[in-house]
Design a protein around this motif. Structure first.
Motif, PDB file in Angstrom:
ATOM      1  N   THR A 108       0.852  -1.179   0.000  1.00 32.30           N
ATOM      2  CA  THR A 108       0.000   0.000   0.000  1.00 32.30           C
ATOM      3  C   THR A 108       0.891   1.234   0.000  1.00 32.30           C
ATOM      4  O   THR A 108       1.881   1.282   0.733  1.00 32.30           O
ATOM      5  CB  THR A 108      -0.909   0.021   1.254  1.00 32.30           C
ATOM      6  N   ASP A 109       0.534   2.216  -0.809  1.00 34.18           N
ATOM      7  CA  ASP A 109       1.303   3.467  -0.878  1.00 34.18           C
ATOM      8  C   ASP A 109       2.791   3.203  -1.099  1.00 34.18           C
ATOM      9  O   ASP A 109       3.653   3.798  -0.443  1.00 34.18           O
ATOM     10  CB  ASP A 109       1.086   4.312   0.385  1.00 34.18           C
ATOM     11  N   ASN A 110       3.091   2.278  -2.013  1.00 32.38           N
ATOM     12  CA  ASN A 110       4.467   1.916  -2.374  1.00 32.38           C
ATOM     13  C   ASN A 110       5.283   1.358  -1.216  1.00 32.38           C
ATOM     14  O   ASN A 110       6.507   1.503  -1.195  1.00 32.38           O
ATOM     15  CB  ASN A 110       5.184   3.097  -3.046  1.00 32.38           C
ATOM     16  N   VAL A 111       4.610   0.740  -0.249  1.00 33.97           N
ATOM     17  CA  VAL A 111       5.288   0.127   0.885  1.00 33.97           C
ATOM     18  C   VAL A 111       4.835  -1.328   1.007  1.00 33.97           C
ATOM     19  O   VAL A 111       3.641  -1.614   1.103  1.00 33.97           O
ATOM     20  CB  VAL A 111       4.984   0.882   2.202  1.00 33.97           C
ATOM     21  N   ILE A 112       5.806  -2.236   0.988  1.00 31.63           N
ATOM     22  CA  ILE A 112       5.545  -3.662   1.199  1.00 31.63           C
ATOM     23  C   ILE A 112       5.657  -3.904   2.696  1.00 31.63           C
ATOM     24  O   ILE A 112       6.648  -3.507   3.320  1.00 31.63           O
ATOM     25  CB  ILE A 112       6.575  -4.529   0.444  1.00 31.63           C
ATOM     26  N   THR A 113       4.658  -4.561   3.292  1.00 27.25           N
ATOM     27  CA  THR A 113       4.621  -4.742   4.743  1.00 27.25           C
ATOM     28  C   THR A 113       4.673  -6.216   5.121  1.00 27.25           C
ATOM     29  O   THR A 113       3.958  -7.037   4.561  1.00 27.25           O
ATOM     30  CB  THR A 113       3.344  -4.119   5.326  1.00 27.25           C
ATOM     31  N   CYS A 114       5.506  -6.513   6.116  1.00 24.37           N
ATOM     32  CA  CYS A 114       5.549  -7.845   6.717  1.00 24.37           C
ATOM     33  C   CYS A 114       4.737  -7.790   8.002  1.00 24.37           C
ATOM     34  O   CYS A 114       5.030  -6.973   8.882  1.00 24.37           O
ATOM     35  CB  CYS A 114       6.978  -8.262   7.022  1.00 24.37           C
ATOM     36  N   PRO A 115       3.733  -8.649   8.159  1.00 20.06           N
ATOM     37  CA  PRO A 115       2.866  -8.577   9.328  1.00 20.06           C
ATOM     38  C   PRO A 115       3.487  -9.126  10.614  1.00 20.06           C
ATOM     39  O   PRO A 115       2.990  -8.841  11.694  1.00 20.06           O
ATOM     40  CB  PRO A 115       1.662  -9.429   8.918  1.00 20.06           C
ATOM     41  N   CYS A 116       4.551  -9.883  10.510  1.00 13.45           N
ATOM     42  CA  CYS A 116       5.115 -10.519  11.712  1.00 13.45           C
ATOM     43  C   CYS A 116       5.708  -9.514  12.697  1.00 13.45           C
ATOM     44  O   CYS A 116       5.430  -9.587  13.886  1.00 13.45           O
ATOM     45  CB  CYS A 116       6.151 -11.556  11.322  1.00 13.45           C
ATOM     46  N   HIS A 117       6.548  -8.627  12.215  1.00 19.09           N
ATOM     47  CA  HIS A 117       7.212  -7.675  13.108  1.00 19.09           C
ATOM     48  C   HIS A 117       7.192  -6.256  12.533  1.00 19.09           C
ATOM     49  O   HIS A 117       7.987  -5.408  12.918  1.00 19.09           O
ATOM     50  CB  HIS A 117       8.643  -8.122  13.390  1.00 19.09           C
ATOM     51  N   ASN A 118       6.305  -6.028  11.549  1.00 22.09           N
ATOM     52  CA  ASN A 118       6.098  -4.704  10.947  1.00 22.09           C
ATOM     53  C   ASN A 118       7.299  -4.136  10.215  1.00 22.09           C
ATOM     54  O   ASN A 118       7.460  -2.918  10.142  1.00 22.09           O
ATOM     55  CB  ASN A 118       5.578  -3.713  11.986  1.00 22.09           C
ATOM     56  N   SER A 119       8.128  -4.999   9.637  1.00 25.82           N
ATOM     57  CA  SER A 119       9.168  -4.495   8.745  1.00 25.82           C
ATOM     58  C   SER A 119       8.480  -3.989   7.490  1.00 25.82           C
ATOM     59  O   SER A 119       7.460  -4.537   7.061  1.00 25.82           O
ATOM     60  CB  SER A 119      10.150  -5.608   8.368  1.00 25.82           C
ATOM     61  N   THR A 120       9.034  -2.933   6.902  1.00 25.72           N
ATOM     62  CA  THR A 120       8.486  -2.403   5.659  1.00 25.72           C
ATOM     63  C   THR A 120       9.613  -2.260   4.639  1.00 25.72           C
ATOM     64  O   THR A 120      10.777  -2.076   4.998  1.00 25.72           O
ATOM     65  CB  THR A 120       7.780  -1.051   5.865  1.00 25.72           C
ATOM     66  N   PHE A 121       9.217  -2.345   3.360  1.00 27.35           N
ATOM     67  CA  PHE A 121      10.179  -2.313   2.264  1.00 27.35           C
ATOM     68  C   PHE A 121       9.657  -1.391   1.166  1.00 27.35           C
ATOM     69  O   PHE A 121       8.456  -1.302   0.933  1.00 27.35           O
ATOM     70  CB  PHE A 121      10.376  -3.722   1.691  1.00 27.35           C
ATOM     71  N   ASP A 122      10.570  -0.740   0.470  1.00 22.26           N
ATOM     72  CA  ASP A 122      10.227   0.137  -0.652  1.00 22.26           C
ATOM     73  C   ASP A 122       9.751  -0.719  -1.826  1.00 22.26           C
ATOM     74  O   ASP A 122      10.433  -1.670  -2.216  1.00 22.26           O
ATOM     75  CB  ASP A 122      11.462   0.951  -1.047  1.00 22.26           C
ATOM     76  N   ALA A 123       8.597  -0.387  -2.395  1.00 22.93           N
ATOM     77  CA  ALA A 123       8.004  -1.185  -3.476  1.00 22.93           C
ATOM     78  C   ALA A 123       8.771  -1.056  -4.793  1.00 22.93           C
ATOM     79  O   ALA A 123       8.593  -1.878  -5.684  1.00 22.93           O
ATOM     80  CB  ALA A 123       6.553  -0.780  -3.678  1.00 22.93           C
ATOM     81  N   ALA A 124       9.618  -0.043  -4.928  1.00 24.01           N
ATOM     82  CA  ALA A 124      10.390   0.135  -6.159  1.00 24.01           C
ATOM     83  C   ALA A 124      11.738  -0.560  -6.104  1.00 24.01           C
ATOM     84  O   ALA A 124      12.255  -1.009  -7.122  1.00 24.01           O
ATOM     85  CB  ALA A 124      10.584   1.623  -6.454  1.00 24.01           C
ATOM     86  N   THR A 125      12.319  -0.658  -4.891  1.00 23.47           N
ATOM     87  CA  THR A 125      13.678  -1.194  -4.770  1.00 23.47           C
ATOM     88  C   THR A 125      13.781  -2.440  -3.897  1.00 23.47           C
ATOM     89  O   THR A 125      14.780  -3.143  -3.955  1.00 23.47           O
ATOM     90  CB  THR A 125      14.618  -0.132  -4.173  1.00 23.47           C
ATOM     91  N   GLY A 126      12.789  -2.682  -3.051  1.00 20.59           N
ATOM     92  CA  GLY A 126      12.850  -3.795  -2.109  1.00 20.59           C
ATOM     93  C   GLY A 126      13.673  -3.477  -0.875  1.00 20.59           C
ATOM     94  O   GLY A 126      13.798  -4.298   0.024  1.00 20.59           O
ATOM     95  N   SER A 127      14.223  -2.266  -0.790  1.00 22.21           N
ATOM     96  CA  SER A 127      15.057  -1.879   0.351  1.00 22.21           C
ATOM     97  C   SER A 127      14.201  -1.698   1.603  1.00 22.21           C
ATOM     98  O   SER A 127      13.076  -1.207   1.527  1.00 22.21           O
ATOM     99  CB  SER A 127      15.781  -0.569   0.066  1.00 22.21           C
ATOM    100  N   PRO A 128      14.744  -2.074   2.764  1.00 24.02           N
ATOM    101  CA  PRO A 128      13.975  -1.888   4.001  1.00 24.02           C
ATOM    102  C   PRO A 128      13.805  -0.404   4.317  1.00 24.02           C
ATOM    103  O   PRO A 128      14.736   0.378   4.147  1.00 24.02           O
ATOM    104  CB  PRO A 128      14.823  -2.588   5.067  1.00 24.02           C
ATOM    105  N   THR A 129      12.598  -0.040   4.752  1.00 25.83           N
ATOM    106  CA  THR A 129      12.332   1.346   5.128  1.00 25.83           C
ATOM    107  C   THR A 129      12.057   1.463   6.622  1.00 25.83           C
ATOM    108  O   THR A 129      12.076   2.559   7.165  1.00 25.83           O
ATOM    109  CB  THR A 129      11.148   1.922   4.329  1.00 25.83           C
ATOM    110  N   ALA A 130      11.755   0.354   7.281  1.00 29.49           N
ATOM    111  CA  ALA A 130      11.584   0.311   8.735  1.00 29.49           C
ATOM    112  C   ALA A 130      11.865  -1.108   9.193  1.00 29.49           C
ATOM    113  O   ALA A 130      11.522  -2.071   8.506  1.00 29.49           O
ATOM    114  CB  ALA A 130      10.172   0.732   9.134  1.00 29.49           C
TER     115      ALA A 130
END
Length: 152
Positions: A108-130
Motif C-alpha cells: 500500500t502506498d508503495n510500501v511492502i509490509t511484513c505482518p510478523c514484526h512490521n518491517s516495511t520495504f520500498d516497493a520500487a527497490t525492495g530496500s527496508p524502510t523500517a
C-alpha cells in the motif's frame, strides 16, 4: 501434614510451575515464527487474475490490470510480490521477509509490509524502510508482454 506429605506437595507445585513456564515459552517461540521459512505464507491469498500457474518460469502470473499503481499483489504459491511503483513500471521481489522469513502481506502506498514484526520495504527497490529487517527483499525476474506478467 507430615514432612513427607509437605515435600510431595512442594514437588507437585514445582512441577506444575515448570510445566506452565515451559508451555508459555513454547507458545512465545511459536508466535515468533519457525525455521521452516513458511512464516504464515498460507494466510496470504492470491488476487484476481492469478491462477497459481506461475510457479514455473514462463507461465502467466498476473495481468497488468491486477497490479494497482502504488501497490502490489503477493502471490503466496510462487513466494513473490509484484509491485507497480509508478504507472507501467512493474517490479518483483521475494515475498519472504529478510528478518525472520515470514511472508509479506500487502503493498500500500508503495510500501511492502511484513505482518510478523512490521518491517516495511520500498516497493520500487525492495530496500527496508523500517525495521527490524535490515536487508532488502531479493529481486525476482519478471517479464511484461502486452497485459501479461510472467515469472522468468
Amino acid at each position: 501434614m507430615s514432612a513427607a506429605q509437605e515435600r510431595r506437595t512442594l514437588l507437585e507445585r514445582r512441577t506444575v510451575v515448570l510445566a506452565v513456564g515451559a508451555a508459555g515459552a513454547a507458545a512465545a517461540l511459536t508466535a515468533c515464527g519457525g525455521s521452516d521459512g513458511s512464516g504464515g505464507a498460507e494466510s496470504v491469498e492470491q488476487q484476481p487474475g492469478s491462477d497459481g500457474a506461475g510457479s514455473a518460469g514462463g507461465a502467466v502470473l498476473a495481468k497488468t490490470a491486477d497490479i494497482p499503481e502504488g501497490g502490489g499483489v503477493v502471490f503466496a504459491a510462487q513466494k513473490v510480490v509484484v509491485t507497480q511503483p509508478t504507472a507501467g513500471q512493474f517490479k518483483a521481489f521475494s515475498a519472504t521477509c529478510t528478518h525472520q522469513g515470514c511472508a509479506v502481506k500487502d503493498v500500500t502506498d508503495n510500501v511492502i509490509t511484513c505482518p510478523c514484526h512490521n518491517s516495511t520495504f520500498d516497493a520500487a527497490t525492495g530496500s527496508p524502510t523500517a525495521g527490524p529487517a535490515t536487508q532488502p527483499l531479493p529481486a525476482r525476474e519478471i517479464s511484461v508482454e502486452g497485459d501479461s506478467i510472467t515469472l522468468a
